[in-house]
Enzyme design. Structure first.
Site, PDB file in Angstrom:
ATOM      1  CB  SER A 102       6.499   9.781  -7.013  1.00 36.20           C
ATOM      2  OG  SER A 102       5.810  10.898  -6.526  1.00 36.20           O
ATOM      3  CG  ASP A 236       4.115   7.461   0.340  1.00 34.92           C
ATOM      4  OD1 ASP A 236       4.103   8.702   0.466  1.00 34.92           O
ATOM      5  OD2 ASP A 236       4.280   6.899  -0.758  1.00 34.92           O
ATOM      6  CG  HIS A 264       6.847   9.508  -1.834  1.00 33.79           C
ATOM      7  ND1 HIS A 264       5.600   9.097  -2.251  1.00 33.79           N
ATOM      8  CD2 HIS A 264       7.389  10.185  -2.883  1.00 33.79           C
ATOM      9  CE1 HIS A 264       5.385   9.517  -3.495  1.00 33.79           C
ATOM     10  NE2 HIS A 264       6.458  10.169  -3.899  1.00 33.79           N
TER      11      HIS A 264
END
Length: 301
Positions: A102, A236, A264
């Site tokens: 991320s 995601d 994610h």
């Protein structure tokens, strides 16, 4: 496994290592708002069992690292990049294979651009280009999903007690999971509770929402010269798959591993696949001796 708080430049950062320090080092950089616990212990042990010296750490305002007054972090995203260097120095690691997820993947990109001598290779998970390439970001990067936007927009500011904090974070983990797989609510709740109970200040992580970038490298993504693996879930909701595809297109020689129906982050169901991919990728670069930064020899096998 050894957790310790390092202090450098007046900043306390909590770190934890797994494996033999003589093995090739892997630095794990978590996303913003999340402590190192989100690099789960079982996953770290998989990498260590594969012959890697694994280091994870709490960002400022998460876990047991230094915290700041709410709304006044007093640091920038560039300072978080510098913190990664601080962690390596504290562990006497001249350079490491860097794995970021991320926003941690964005920090990893910036680390490779600003501190290239510290990075042996990159693994970028569930992330997006951190800087423009050739002066611009691609126009075809899709926005987050509607469900993700609705959840973030409806998230309450006030959290009256610990249980409400935990409920909110578990709900967020559910949204991030992407909705195509069974969501392990019990596992997520147990992890969130450990994270919340361990934190110096559970509300401090909100400071990450107001961080400025600080000084961003001027070099484009195409100047990243280390072997790069991009790992991205096809479900995601924050950064749809095209974000990972663009990273793989713009970093020379980068490879893309798409995880079918993954959301994610690094789902437990994907640990074997992701760990194997990281071990294979990091085996491509061999660092010799205890070289100092700037004098690191690399061999591609």
């Amino acid at each position: 496994m050894a957790e310790r708080v390092i202090e450098t430049d007046g900043i306390e950062l909590c770190t934890e290592s797994f494996g033999d320090p003589a093995d090739p080092p892997v630095l794990l950089i978590m996303g913003l708002g999340a402590s190192m616990l989100w690099w789960e212990e079982g996953f770290c042990r998989m990498l260590a069992a594969g012959g890697r010296f694994v280091i994870r750490y709490d960002h400022r305002d998460t876990g047991r690292s230094v915290t700041y007054a709410p709304g006044r972090p007093g640091y920038t995203g560039a300072d978080l990049v510098a913190d990664a260097v601080r962690v390596l120095i504290a562990h006497e690691v001249p350079a490491a294979h860097v794995v970021g997820v991320s926003a941690g993947g964005a920090l990893a990109q910036l680390l490779a651009l600003d501190h290239a001598d510290r990075v042996l290779s990159l693994v970028l998970i569930s992330t997006s280009p951190a800087v423009p390439d050739r002066g611009e970001l691609p126009a075809d990067l899709p926005p987050p999903t509607e469900e993700f936007v609705r959840f973030v927009s409806a998230t309450p500011v006030d959290r009256p007690d610990i249980d409400s904090v935990i409920d909110q974070q578990v709900a967020y983990a559910r949204v991030l999971a992407g909705g195509r797989r069974r969501f392990d609510e019990d596992g997520a709740r147990a992890l969130v509770r450990r994270d919340v109970e361990r934190a110096r200040d559970v509300d401090a992580a909100r400071n990450h929402d107001s961080l400025t970038d600080g000084q961003v490298p001027e070099a484009p993504l195409s100047s990243i010269a280390v072997p790069t693996l991009v790992i991205h879930g096809t479900a995601d909701p924050m950064f749809p798959l095209r974000h990972g595809e663009v990273l793989a297109e713009r970093i020379p020689g980068a490879r893309l591993l798409a995880l079918e129906d993954a959301g994610h982050g690094v789902d437990r169901a994907d640990w074997p696949t992701v760990a194997a991919a990281i071990l294979d990728h990091t085996a491509q670069v061999v660092s010799f001796g205890s070289c100092r930064p700037g004098k690191i020899r690399q061999m591609h096998t």
